[in-house]
Write a protein that holds these residues in place. Structure first.
Motif, mmCIF file in Angstrom:
data_model
loop_
_atom_site.group_PDB
_atom_site.id
_atom_site.type_symbol
_atom_site.label_atom_id
_atom_site.label_comp_id
_atom_site.label_asym_id
_atom_site.label_seq_id
_atom_site.Cartn_x
_atom_site.Cartn_y
_atom_site.Cartn_z
ATOM 1 N N LEU A 22 21.204 -36.079 23.043
ATOM 2 C CA LEU A 22 20.918 -36.755 24.309
ATOM 3 C C LEU A 22 19.560 -36.359 24.874
ATOM 4 O O LEU A 22 18.832 -37.204 25.414
ATOM 5 C CB LEU A 22 22.013 -36.423 25.332
ATOM 6 C CG LEU A 22 23.438 -36.862 24.999
ATOM 7 C CD1 LEU A 22 24.414 -36.337 26.053
ATOM 8 C CD2 LEU A 22 23.521 -38.379 24.909
ATOM 9 N N PHE A 23 19.213 -35.068 24.766
ATOM 10 C CA PHE A 23 18.000 -34.576 25.424
ATOM 11 C C PHE A 23 16.726 -35.243 24.896
ATOM 12 O O PHE A 23 15.920 -35.764 25.679
ATOM 13 C CB PHE A 23 17.904 -33.061 25.311
ATOM 14 C CG PHE A 23 16.640 -32.497 25.896
ATOM 15 C CD1 PHE A 23 16.403 -32.570 27.260
ATOM 16 C CD2 PHE A 23 15.665 -31.932 25.084
ATOM 17 C CE1 PHE A 23 15.223 -32.072 27.806
ATOM 18 C CE2 PHE A 23 14.498 -31.432 25.616
ATOM 19 C CZ PHE A 23 14.275 -31.502 26.980
ATOM 20 N N PRO A 24 16.458 -35.267 23.568
ATOM 21 C CA PRO A 24 15.237 -35.953 23.106
ATOM 22 C C PRO A 24 15.256 -37.452 23.377
ATOM 23 O O PRO A 24 14.199 -38.064 23.583
ATOM 24 C CB PRO A 24 15.196 -35.647 21.598
ATOM 25 C CG PRO A 24 16.558 -35.228 21.230
ATOM 26 C CD PRO A 24 17.165 -34.609 22.448
ATOM 27 N N ALA A 25 16.457 -38.047 23.395
ATOM 28 C CA ALA A 25 16.550 -39.474 23.720
ATOM 29 C C ALA A 25 16.111 -39.706 25.163
ATOM 30 O O ALA A 25 15.356 -40.655 25.458
ATOM 31 C CB ALA A 25 17.972 -39.973 23.507
ATOM 32 N N PHE A 26 16.577 -38.853 26.080
ATOM 33 C CA PHE A 26 16.143 -38.946 27.481
ATOM 34 C C PHE A 26 14.635 -38.762 27.591
ATOM 35 O O PHE A 26 13.946 -39.522 28.288
ATOM 36 C CB PHE A 26 16.859 -37.896 28.329
ATOM 37 C CG PHE A 26 16.079 -37.480 29.545
ATOM 38 C CD1 PHE A 26 15.934 -38.331 30.621
ATOM 39 C CD2 PHE A 26 15.456 -36.233 29.590
ATOM 40 C CE1 PHE A 26 15.182 -37.958 31.735
ATOM 41 C CE2 PHE A 26 14.708 -35.854 30.690
ATOM 42 C CZ PHE A 26 14.569 -36.720 31.770
ATOM 43 N N PHE A 84 8.617 -29.104 24.966
ATOM 44 C CA PHE A 84 8.557 -30.475 25.471
ATOM 45 C C PHE A 84 7.778 -30.601 26.772
ATOM 46 O O PHE A 84 7.160 -31.636 27.032
ATOM 47 C CB PHE A 84 9.974 -31.017 25.667
ATOM 48 C CG PHE A 84 10.692 -31.308 24.386
ATOM 49 C CD1 PHE A 84 10.394 -32.430 23.649
ATOM 50 C CD2 PHE A 84 11.658 -30.439 23.904
ATOM 51 C CE1 PHE A 84 11.041 -32.707 22.463
ATOM 52 C CE2 PHE A 84 12.314 -30.703 22.720
ATOM 53 C CZ PHE A 84 12.008 -31.840 21.988
ATOM 54 N N TYR A 85 7.797 -29.565 27.597
ATOM 55 C CA TYR A 85 7.179 -29.671 28.923
ATOM 56 C C TYR A 85 6.100 -28.615 29.145
ATOM 57 O O TYR A 85 5.929 -28.102 30.243
ATOM 58 C CB TYR A 85 8.262 -29.552 30.003
ATOM 59 C CG TYR A 85 9.207 -30.722 30.022
ATOM 60 C CD1 TYR A 85 8.818 -31.945 30.557
ATOM 61 C CD2 TYR A 85 10.489 -30.624 29.487
ATOM 62 C CE1 TYR A 85 9.677 -33.032 30.572
ATOM 63 C CE2 TYR A 85 11.363 -31.702 29.499
ATOM 64 C CZ TYR A 85 10.947 -32.905 30.042
ATOM 65 O OH TYR A 85 11.799 -33.976 30.044
ATOM 66 N N ALA A 86 5.329 -28.305 28.089
ATOM 67 C CA ALA A 86 4.301 -27.271 28.188
ATOM 68 C C ALA A 86 3.286 -27.576 29.289
ATOM 69 O O ALA A 86 3.005 -26.731 30.147
ATOM 70 C CB ALA A 86 3.597 -27.102 26.838
ATOM 71 N N PHE A 87 2.755 -28.783 29.303
ATOM 72 C CA PHE A 87 1.720 -29.122 30.288
ATOM 73 C C PHE A 87 2.282 -29.225 31.707
ATOM 74 O O PHE A 87 1.697 -28.668 32.640
ATOM 75 C CB PHE A 87 1.010 -30.414 29.877
ATOM 76 C CG PHE A 87 -0.110 -30.190 28.906
ATOM 77 C CD1 PHE A 87 -1.425 -30.136 29.337
ATOM 78 C CD2 PHE A 87 0.150 -29.994 27.560
ATOM 79 C CE1 PHE A 87 -2.461 -29.916 28.445
ATOM 80 C CE2 PHE A 87 -0.876 -29.775 26.654
ATOM 81 C CZ PHE A 87 -2.183 -29.734 27.094
ATOM 82 N N PRO A 88 3.392 -29.913 31.935
ATOM 83 C CA PRO A 88 3.946 -29.924 33.297
ATOM 84 C C PRO A 88 4.311 -28.535 33.803
ATOM 85 O O PRO A 88 4.111 -28.238 34.990
ATOM 86 C CB PRO A 88 5.195 -30.813 33.156
ATOM 87 C CG PRO A 88 4.903 -31.702 32.005
ATOM 88 C CD PRO A 88 4.124 -30.853 31.047
ATOM 89 N N LEU A 89 4.836 -27.684 32.934
ATOM 90 C CA LEU A 89 5.179 -26.328 33.354
ATOM 91 C C LEU A 89 3.931 -25.537 33.731
ATOM 92 O O LEU A 89 3.918 -24.808 34.729
ATOM 93 C CB LEU A 89 5.937 -25.600 32.240
ATOM 94 C CG LEU A 89 7.405 -25.999 32.044
ATOM 95 C CD1 LEU A 89 7.957 -25.375 30.770
ATOM 96 C CD2 LEU A 89 8.247 -25.582 33.244
ATOM 97 N N ALA A 90 2.866 -25.692 32.924
ATOM 98 C CA ALA A 90 1.613 -24.986 33.223
ATOM 99 C C ALA A 90 1.056 -25.428 34.573
ATOM 100 O O ALA A 90 0.575 -24.609 35.361
ATOM 101 C CB ALA A 90 0.599 -25.230 32.113
ATOM 102 N N VAL A 91 1.125 -26.725 34.855
ATOM 103 C CA VAL A 91 0.646 -27.239 36.148
ATOM 104 C C VAL A 91 1.512 -26.725 37.291
ATOM 105 O O VAL A 91 1.016 -26.338 38.352
ATOM 106 C CB VAL A 91 0.638 -28.780 36.132
ATOM 107 C CG1 VAL A 91 0.335 -29.329 37.528
ATOM 108 C CG2 VAL A 91 -0.387 -29.303 35.133
#
Length: 509
Positions: A22-26, A84-91
């Motif tokens: 489910l997670f990668p599909a989301f 999956f969220y490297a850039f959003p987490l860094a921001v």
């Protein structure tokens, strides 16, 4: 025995890790909705298969050690969030007090590995299988997936009769069918942030007459009051190559969406390249963009325009961890500019060798050579003599540093033009900026950042249509009219600011 245990649990519906499906599909549906449905189902499906296979593989290893299927699912989802969220987490951490250190991908990954390890140890010692955490995680993934699926279906229903060209691309010019025998090689030399002589004179007190005189001696007509139509490189080039204005009503608030939908995706399969392909031209791309099948050998700070580039843009795949310990203590901004400076130097060499290869090629097939140099745009790496600063000037609002790098860029530009004119005297050569200097103080004439260098060499042809205030949207309309028997009308010269293209300045010739 443990391997059999893991396999038995993996195939059992009771313990099957549905959340890992489910997670990668989301994630992928969320991207598809962000990008307004432009990603192909093939690219989405391929990434989904690769990512789910990787997640199930990791799950098998974790579950073999924990022997707690539901806890293993929670651990795998948590541990892979940093990918999956490297850039959003860094921001996020950059804007969070006391956590700015985690803006570095190195520290972010290290911290995440430590947290994941602690979580695994807690799960190993726990006497339960983390049933509640698994239940809420799986339920959340299911709800998020359902929500994104609903949005996608709704979006598809609303746009079922639309396609990318109809919605985001400028209207196709009314080309006349023609296949000419005498097709010249065309060299389009673009210099990022190179402003016009009129703006340099009025705003910087710097005269570019020496360059204009030298270009005129090489057979160029130089426009002193030329303008770009947009102030962002991908968007400006998209309008130039499509020879038209981008549809205003579809522009979103998001700068990322502006770059991707109105810029990078519009560079792919643009109207000019389609026309040139029909005329049997070979496209040589020595720019900072990869366009269709014309992949560039140069480095770029843009994510790219392919579906794979867009899908992986926010992931850890789109970054590199530093190779030495001393880099750990440098800020993300410092690392970014170090990489960009390296790219500038490397790209100059790559462009030089690529151009020389084209000029030495004796093939009959005509060329369209697109060169896009990142200078004189900041960071400012060179002084006016071409000497490299020990520490590059990263502040873009430095007029003196800009003029010095522009002067050195002008010398490189002139040397390159002279080489082309010597080796390929019958070729068309266009020298242009994609936008001007954008960092004027408040109160400056709002049209100043749009001023660009614009010069054309049309050997043996009429350059009168190339009027002094021509904007870049008309550059290739003029070229196709003169060399390919087209009768494309000139568009009104309009300037658009970045935010939603809402602020429009009209300049009519």
């Amino acid at each position: 025995m443990s391997v059999k245990y893991t396999i038995r649990n993996l195939v059992s519906l009771k313990y099957f890790p549905f959340a890992l499906l489910l997670f990668p599909a989301f994630y992928l549906l969320n991207l598809q909705n962000q990008f307004s449905g432009i990603l192909s189902l093939t690219s989405l499906g391929l990434h989904y298969l690769v990512w789910t296979a990787a997640l199930l593989g990791v799950y098998g290893l974790v579950n073999r050690w924990l022997k707690k299927p539901k806890a293993a699912i929670v651990a795998v989802i948590f541990g892979t969030l940093v990918y999956f969220y490297a850039f959003p987490l860094a921001v996020l951490f950059r804007n969070t007090k006391y956590l700015q250190l985690l803006n570095s991908f190195t520290w972010l990954v290290l911290a995440w590995l430590i947290l994941t390890s602690l979580l695994l140890l807690a799960m190993k010692k726990s006497k339960t299988d983390w049933q509640k955490a698994w239940f809420w995680l799986q339920t959340t993934c299911l709800l998020l997936l359902a929500y994104e699926a609903f949005l996608m279906v709704s979006q598809h229903y609303k746009k079922r009769n639309e396609n990318f060209d109809a919605v985001y691309r400028p209207s196709k010019p009314a080309f006349k069918p023609v296949l000419r025998e005498d097709k010249p090689n065309i060299y389009f030399l673009l210099y990022d942030g190179f402003t016009s002589s009129s703006v340099l004179s009025s705003q910087f007190g710097y005269s570019l007459k020496w360059l204009e005189d030298s270009l005129q001696q090489q057979g160029f007509q130089v426009s002193q009051h030329s303008n770009s139509n947009y102030l962002l490189s991908p968007v400006s080039l998209a309008a130039t190559f499509n020879m038209g204005y981008l549809p205003m009503y579809k522009t979103g608030n998001n700068l990322e969406k502006l770059i991707l939908l109105n810029g990078l995706k519009n560079l792919n399969n643009n109207h000019l390249f389609r026309f040139l392909h029909q005329q049997q031209y070979r496209i040589v791309n020595l720019s900072i963009f990869s366009i269709d099948s014309s992949k560039t050998p140069l480095s770029s700070s843009y994510p790219g325009s392919s579906d794979a580039d867009l899908i992986q843009m926010k992931t850890l795949s789109n970054t590199k961890l530093p190779g030495s310990l001393k880099q750990l203590f440098r800020t993300q901004k410092e690392k970014f500019f170090d990489k960009k400076i390296f790219n500038i130097l490397e790209n100059l060499q790559t462009t030089e060798s690529g151009l020389q290869e084209v000029l030495d090629d004796k093939k009959q097939k005509p060329y369209f050579v697109y060169i896009h140099e990142i200078i004189p745009h900041h960071p400012y790496v060179f002084d006016r003599s071409g000497k490299q600063y020990k520490i590059a000037i990263t502040n873009p609002a430095n007029p003196d540093a800009y003029v010095q790098q522009l002067e050195y860029t002008s010398k490189l530009l002139l040397k390159r033009v002279q080489l082309i004119r010597q080796k390929d005297p019958s070729a068309v050569v266009i020298v242009q900026g994609d936008h001007g200097y954008r960092h004027f103080p408040a109160g400056t004439d709002e049209s100043a950042p749009f001023g660009i260098l614009n010069a054309v060499c049309f050997p043996g042809r009429n350059t009168k249509p190339f009027y002094d205030s021509v904007s870049s949207v008309n550059t290739f309309r003029i070229l196709l009219n003169e060399y390919f028997g087209q009768q494309l009308p000139m568009l009104k010269d309009s300037l658009f600011e970045l935010k939603q293209f809402q602020h429009q300045l009209q300049l009519s010739h």
